[in-house]
Design a protein around this motif. Structure first.
Motif, short mmCIF file in Angstrom:
data_model
loop_
_atom_site.label_atom_id
_atom_site.label_comp_id
_atom_site.label_asym_id
_atom_site.label_seq_id
_atom_site.Cartn_x
_atom_site.Cartn_y
_atom_site.Cartn_z
N GLU A 7 -19.02 -53.62 28.80
CA GLU A 7 -18.18 -54.74 29.27
C GLU A 7 -18.14 -54.77 30.81
O GLU A 7 -18.23 -55.83 31.43
CB GLU A 7 -16.77 -54.53 28.72
CG GLU A 7 -16.02 -55.82 28.48
CD GLU A 7 -14.70 -55.54 27.79
OE1 GLU A 7 -13.68 -55.84 28.39
OE2 GLU A 7 -14.73 -54.97 26.66
N GLN A 9 -20.42 -53.58 32.86
CA GLN A 9 -21.73 -54.00 33.39
C GLN A 9 -21.89 -55.51 33.27
O GLN A 9 -22.44 -56.17 34.17
CB GLN A 9 -22.86 -53.26 32.66
CG GLN A 9 -22.94 -51.78 33.04
CD GLN A 9 -23.77 -50.95 32.09
OE1 GLN A 9 -24.11 -51.38 30.98
NE2 GLN A 9 -24.10 -49.74 32.50
N GLU A 10 -21.42 -56.09 32.14
CA GLU A 10 -21.48 -57.55 31.97
C GLU A 10 -20.66 -58.24 33.06
O GLU A 10 -21.06 -59.27 33.60
CB GLU A 10 -20.93 -57.98 30.59
CG GLU A 10 -21.84 -57.66 29.41
CD GLU A 10 -23.11 -58.53 29.36
OE1 GLU A 10 -23.32 -59.38 30.23
OE2 GLU A 10 -23.91 -58.30 28.42
N MET A 11 -19.49 -57.64 33.37
CA MET A 11 -18.62 -58.25 34.37
C MET A 11 -19.23 -58.22 35.76
O MET A 11 -19.20 -59.20 36.51
CB MET A 11 -17.25 -57.54 34.40
CG MET A 11 -16.27 -58.15 33.42
SD MET A 11 -14.84 -57.10 33.21
CE MET A 11 -14.23 -57.02 34.86
N LYS A 13 -22.37 -58.05 36.41
CA LYS A 13 -23.53 -58.96 36.40
C LYS A 13 -23.06 -60.40 36.70
O LYS A 13 -23.66 -61.11 37.50
CB LYS A 13 -24.20 -58.89 35.02
CG LYS A 13 -25.42 -59.78 34.83
CD LYS A 13 -25.99 -59.51 33.43
CE LYS A 13 -26.87 -60.62 32.93
NZ LYS A 13 -28.16 -60.73 33.57
N LYS A 14 -21.96 -60.76 36.04
CA LYS A 14 -21.42 -62.11 36.22
C LYS A 14 -20.96 -62.32 37.68
O LYS A 14 -21.25 -63.34 38.29
CB LYS A 14 -20.22 -62.29 35.26
CG LYS A 14 -19.96 -63.71 34.89
CD LYS A 14 -19.01 -63.79 33.70
CE LYS A 14 -18.20 -65.06 33.84
NZ LYS A 14 -16.79 -64.91 33.74
N SER A 15 -20.29 -61.31 38.23
CA SER A 15 -19.81 -61.52 39.59
C SER A 15 -20.96 -61.48 40.60
O SER A 15 -20.93 -62.17 41.61
CB SER A 15 -18.65 -60.58 39.94
OG SER A 15 -19.10 -59.28 40.09
N ARG A 17 -23.96 -62.66 39.98
CA ARG A 17 -24.59 -63.99 39.90
C ARG A 17 -23.76 -65.02 40.66
O ARG A 17 -24.29 -65.83 41.42
CB ARG A 17 -24.79 -64.42 38.45
CG ARG A 17 -25.41 -65.81 38.37
CD ARG A 17 -26.14 -66.08 37.10
NE ARG A 17 -27.32 -65.26 36.91
CZ ARG A 17 -28.40 -65.66 36.23
NH1 ARG A 17 -28.44 -66.85 35.69
NH2 ARG A 17 -29.42 -64.85 36.07
N GLU A 18 -22.45 -64.93 40.48
CA GLU A 18 -21.57 -65.88 41.17
C GLU A 18 -21.70 -65.73 42.69
O GLU A 18 -21.85 -66.72 43.42
CB GLU A 18 -20.12 -65.62 40.73
CG GLU A 18 -19.10 -66.53 41.40
CD GLU A 18 -17.71 -65.93 41.33
OE1 GLU A 18 -17.15 -65.89 40.23
OE2 GLU A 18 -17.22 -65.48 42.39
N GLU A 21 -25.10 -67.06 43.87
CA GLU A 21 -25.28 -68.52 43.84
C GLU A 21 -24.33 -69.26 44.76
O GLU A 21 -24.68 -70.33 45.27
CB GLU A 21 -25.19 -69.02 42.39
CG GLU A 21 -26.43 -68.52 41.63
CD GLU A 21 -26.62 -69.08 40.25
OE1 GLU A 21 -25.64 -69.61 39.69
OE2 GLU A 21 -27.75 -68.97 39.74
N TYR A 48 -16.84 -57.81 46.98
CA TYR A 48 -17.19 -57.89 45.55
C TYR A 48 -17.36 -56.50 44.91
O TYR A 48 -17.60 -56.39 43.71
CB TYR A 48 -18.47 -58.70 45.36
CG TYR A 48 -18.24 -60.20 45.25
CD1 TYR A 48 -17.93 -60.96 46.37
CD2 TYR A 48 -18.35 -60.85 44.03
CE1 TYR A 48 -17.72 -62.32 46.27
CE2 TYR A 48 -18.15 -62.22 43.92
CZ TYR A 48 -17.84 -62.95 45.05
OH TYR A 48 -17.64 -64.31 44.94
N GLU A 75 -29.67 -59.51 40.15
CA GLU A 75 -29.00 -60.81 40.30
C GLU A 75 -29.06 -61.30 41.74
O GLU A 75 -29.30 -62.48 42.00
CB GLU A 75 -27.53 -60.70 39.85
CG GLU A 75 -27.35 -60.58 38.35
CD GLU A 75 -27.90 -61.79 37.58
OE1 GLU A 75 -27.93 -62.90 38.14
OE2 GLU A 75 -28.30 -61.61 36.42
#
Ligand SMILES: Cc1cc2nc3c(=O)[nH]c(=O)nc-3n(C[C@H](O)[C@H](O)[C@H](O)COP(=O)(O)OP(=O)(O)OC[C@H]3O[C@@H](n4cnc5c(N)ncnc54)[C@H](O)[C@@H]3O)c2cc1C
Length: 378
Positions: A7, A9-11, A13-15, A17-18, A21, A48, A75
């Motif tokens: 969970e 690592q998923e979080m 990854k999401k941050s 990418r954000e 971008e 971050y 990412e």
């Protein structure tokens, strides 16, 4: 065996990418133009939590570890390999302090490095040849309680940015050459950055010389013990520098694949998208397979590092495979774009320029094959 990300690592990854971008992407064109790293990006890396991934929580990091670092680098590298490279060498600079620092050194540097109040690097390479660090001519000799360091390092990432550098120097010639590492700080008398390199890629990532001219430091700035220099440098480069380059390579692979798929679906020839042509499909299939294979090699090697197991050979495999695959993928993306691939307004030329810098950094492909062959041949 479980390939599912946690969970956390998923979080992250999401941050990542954000961040890539929203904060990095709008600045890539300016970085290409000026070859400077925007302050806002450096600040964001700390905010971050990307600088604290490999720093234990007791020293202000988040300790998410090396698999998380690989995910973040991919990412960020997908949007800017230059930012990924800067970030990867910041972690390289952190590693020797985490592994070999005294309590005093850890408390002095790590909390600031985790927040992005301080930046770091590792300076090993000299004009005498990066593949053979034992040829290094930077020397440190003892005068009273102090070490006096003289020499010049070349091709150092973050040379002008770094507040603290782990500098590798020769401390004895007899009975055999022996090396030690010193923590040198920006502003110390006799220590300064020199020329800045103009590279073909990684525009915005600082690379340059570090110069020591009668730089005097107390014993407390030695990292590890006298004579430990080669062990410290090689461990940091093989377990953090090489996977860092792999993370940058994954980013370029992912970006090249995405650009190629988008263009192939949009470009109409003979009344249909070129993605219907089997020759184009085969190139894309190869890029996709290379990305997945590189990612698996990278994640496995990073997982070994997180478990504290030996990982130098696995890191070398991931580095040589991913850096060569990134060049293949970037080249294929340029080819799929036809004439547009050669135009500056398409990013594919940047991917190819950036990919060409992956192999030499942190050890060339020849050196990786030497490490791998040694293991294979026992
Ligand atoms: C973008 C970038 C960032 C970098 N950042 C840093 C940094 O932060 N800190 C740092 O210390 N260094 C850094 N480096 C330096 C990097 O580690 C060296 O460039 C690398 O180790 C190669 O050294 P060299 O350039 O002197 O090439 P050389 O060592 O001179 O190699 C020349 C050629 O000989 C080949 N070769 C060498 N030995 C063998 C062998 N035994 N068998 C077969 N072939 C061999 C090499 O593969 C290469 O093709 C960076 C380099 C680049 C390009």
């Amino acid at each position: 065996m479980d390939f599912k990300l946690t969970e956390e690592q998923e979080m992250i990854k999401k941050s990542a990418r954000e961040f890539a971008e929203t904060v990095i992407a709008p600045k890539v064109a300016a970085m290409e133009e000026t070859d400077e790293m925007p302050e806002e990006i450096l600040k964001g890396l700390g905010e971050y939590g990307f600088l604290g991934l490999t720093i234990p929580t007791e020293y202000g990091g988040n300790g998410l570890g090396h698999v998380a670092r690989m995910i973040v680098l991919e990412e960020i590298g997908r949007v800017s390999a230059a930012v990924a490279m800067t970030l990867q060498v910041l972690a390289l600079g952190i590693e020797p302090i985490v592994q070999f620092g005294t309590e005093e050194q850890k408390n002095k540097y790590l909390p600031g490095l985790a927040k992005g109040e301080l930046f770091s690097t590792v300076a090993v390479t000299e004009a005498s040849g990066g593949s053979d660090p034992t040829a290094a001519q930077t020397r440190a000799h003892k005068e009273g309680d102090e070490w006096v360091i003289n020499g010049r390092k070349v091709f150092i990432t973050n040379a002008h940015l770094a507040d603290v550098a782990t500098v590798f120097a020769r401390t004895a010639d007899e009975p055999k050459p022996s090396f030690s590492c010193f923590l040198l700080e920006k502003g110390m008398e006799g220590f300064r950055p020199g020329r800045k390199e103009h590279k073909v890629g990684f525009k915005g990532c600082d690379t340059g010389d570090l110069i020591m001219e009668n730089c005097r430091v107390p014993e407390s700035q030695m990292l590890g013990k006298e004579g430990d220099g080669l062990k410290i440098a090689l461990k940091a480069i093989s377990e953090v520098g090489r996977p860092g380059m792999t993370g940058c390579a994954l980013g370029i692979l992912a970006a090249s694949l995405e650009a190629a798929v988008k263009f192939a679906n949009e470009r109409i020839l003979y009344g249909k998208p070129i993605s219907k042509l089997q020759a184009i499909q085969f190139k894309i299939a190869n890029m996709y397979t290379d990305l997945e294979a590189a990612r698996l090699l990278a994640w496995r090697a990073a997982a070994l590092k997180d478990r504290g197991e030996r990982c130098d050979v696995e890191m070398a495999m991931a580095k040589v495979f991913s850096s060569e695959a990134a060049v293949r993928a970037a080249n294929a993306a340029v080819e799929i774009h036809g004439g547009y691939g050669c135009m500056m307004e398409y990013p594919t030329q940047r991917y190819l320029r950036d990919a060409s810098l992956l192999a030499p950094s942190a050890g060339t492909s020849d050196i990786m094959r030497i490490v791998i062959a040694r293991a294979a041949l026992g």
